[in-house]
Every structure is written in C-alpha cells, then in structure tokens.
Scaffold this active site. Structure first.
Site, PDB file in Angstrom:
ATOM      1  N   PRO A   2       0.831  -1.216   0.000  1.00 51.25           N
ATOM      2  CA  PRO A   2       0.000   0.000   0.000  1.00 51.25           C
ATOM      3  C   PRO A   2       0.859   1.258   0.000  1.00 51.25           C
ATOM      4  CG  PRO A   2      -0.055  -1.073   2.150  1.00 51.25           C
ATOM      5  CD  PRO A   2       0.722  -1.970   1.244  1.00 51.25           C
ATOM      6  N   GLU A   3       0.622   2.112  -0.974  1.00 50.64           N
ATOM      7  CA  GLU A   3       1.303   3.403  -1.023  1.00 50.64           C
ATOM      8  C   GLU A   3       0.295   4.462  -0.560  1.00 50.64           C
ATOM      9  OE1 GLU A   3       4.424   4.233  -2.523  1.00 50.64           O
ATOM     10  OE2 GLU A   3       4.993   2.443  -3.626  1.00 50.64           O
TER      11      GLU A   3
END
Ligand SMILES: [Zn+2]
Length: 271
Positions: A2-3
C-alpha cells in the site's frame, strides 16, 4: 504494497463507518505485527469514541475521546468494515467492534503493519514527528522542493523518496512523477532548475491524485463482509514497464537500480 493513495482510499472507505462510533471491544488474534501489540490495548480502547480519522504519510490516525490510535498497513495490510458477526479467517489479525454492531477488521499476510496507542499529541510521536510535508498539502510546492534540492548531490529520485523531505512518495510514484516531469531519475538534485522543480512538484501531485481517483471506484469494497478489498489497479506510464516502448515516444524504457529499488525511465523523454 500500500502506497499513499491506497492508504488515503482506505481511510475514505472506512471513515463513515467508524467515526462517532463507540468501541465495544478490541480483539487481537496475534501478539505481534511489526512490533508486539500493547498488552493493555483492549482496556485502553474499550468505551472510547472515535472522534475523527485522518492520514499522515502512510499512517492512519484515529483521534479517540481520550488518546489516539495509530495504524500502519505495512507491506500487505488491509482494513474493511462490516455489520454483524463474521468468522475471522487466517491472517485476519484484529477486530475493533463497535456498540452498533459494526466491526473494523485488519488483514495482513506478511504481518508487517502496526497498531499503536498514543497518549501524547500524534504529531509528536517518534514515528510522525520527523516526517516532511504532505505531497498533497500546501507546504509542498516548487519553492520548497527547489530549496531542498540545493547543494544536494544525491539523485533526485532518492531525494523525493526521502520521507523527511516529502512524505509518502513511494517507488511507484517517484518513477511516474519523474517521467511526467521529463527528469532523469539519476540527475543530481542540485542540477534541477526552478522550472524542473515546478514541473516535478506538479507531477508528484498529479500522479498521486490520479491514483486516489482510480481508488475511488473501489470505495464500496471496504464494506464487504467477506473479503478485504484488493489494492486497486493504477494506470502506470513507466513503473513495471521496463523494456517496453515509451507511451510518448516509443523508445524502449530503461531499467536501472537505485537505492536497491527498481527505476524505469525513458532515455529519450527524460533529461
Ligand atoms: Zn519517451
């Protein structure tokens, strides 16, 4: 992994179902994620109300009626909310259950996420206090970036991925933004012109905003009782497209390694 856009989308996906809710119970099915869980977490959380939820870098923070809760999704963490009882599956490590019957559930195959109670102001917590400005906030702009790049010999890609300079620009978005701005990832930071910095600051915002918009279509998945939503598909121009033709000019995209991460760029469009 997850960014920032996934974290922002997660926050938007769960917010409505957790804010103003009273916590009935907290249940952990593991003692350790990235760090051991606080033994007093259940007692600390019981009967607290979630007043608000916000994001700083890749952290989600709940302001509680007393104290705060800090959540990080690590390498593979996912959150979802659902109404009623659903038997937890493997890798579903904790539940925050509310008095209205809804539950916030955390899934993490690699167990690298974090769940931390905070008593002090969250901004002063050691994990947050040194973070640079938010890339989507007003503090991050071309003048700021220009100032940060002066006298710095390190490659511009490494500089924009430094969380102390600007927080939450991961490898994907660093690659994408440098392509959009037409700047070579290995270019020494100090060699960027004022115009380069202007174009790069805009490109960083644009790539992150495009991704958040793409994630907007998956918002309803966050209230799926059976499964946590997957990370959404992003429209990428260079990342993961090494050796393929550049979408702008057709030149074969080049792959190099920088700070142990893969960099992809167009040797013709990026100077
Ligand atoms: Zn090109």
């Amino acid at each position: 992994m997850p960014e920032l856009p996934e974290v922002e989308t997660t926050l938007r996906g769960i917010s409505e179902k957790v804010i103003n809710k009273k916590i009935e119970s907290f249940k952990a099915r593991t003692q350790k994620l990235r760090w051991p869980l606080d033994r007093n977490l259940s007692r600390f959380l019981k009967n607290k109300i979630i007043i608000s939820a916000w994001r700083r870098g890749k952290y989600i923070i709940f302001n509680l009626s007393e104290g705060h809760l800090l959540i990080h999704l690590g390498m593979s963490g996912k959150l979802r909310v659902f109404d009623g009882q659903v038997t937890p599956k493997k890798h579903e490590h904790w539940d925050l259950s509310f008095t209205d019957g809804w539950t916030l559930r955390y899934t993490d195959i690699r167990k690298f996420g974090a769940l931390i109670k905070i008593k002090e102001r969250p901004e002063e917590h050691k994990l947050l206090k040194n973070l640079g400005p938010e890339p989507l906030g007003n503090e991050f702009n071309s003048e700021y970036l220009f100032k940060c790049t002066r006298k710095k010999t390190r490659p511009i890609k490494n500089l924009i991925m430094d969380a102390n300079i600007v927080t939450g620009v991961g490898n994907i978005y660093a690659n994408e933004a440098l392509f959009l701005a037409g700047i070579r990832p290995r270019k020494q930071s100090k060699r960027l012109t004022k115009l380069n910095c202007e174009e790069l600051a805009v490109a960083i915002r644009q790539t992150l905003q495009e991704a958040i918009k793409a994630g907007g279509t998956t918002l309803k998945d966050y209230t799926n009782a059976n499964e946590a939503p997957g990370y959404f598909k992003k429209k990428l121009r260079v990342y993961d497209r090494g050796n393929s033709p550049c979408l702008t000019c057709g030149t074969q995209l080049k792959i190099i390694r920088q700070a142990n991460r893969q960099t992809v760029y167009c040797p013709s469009c990026q100077k």
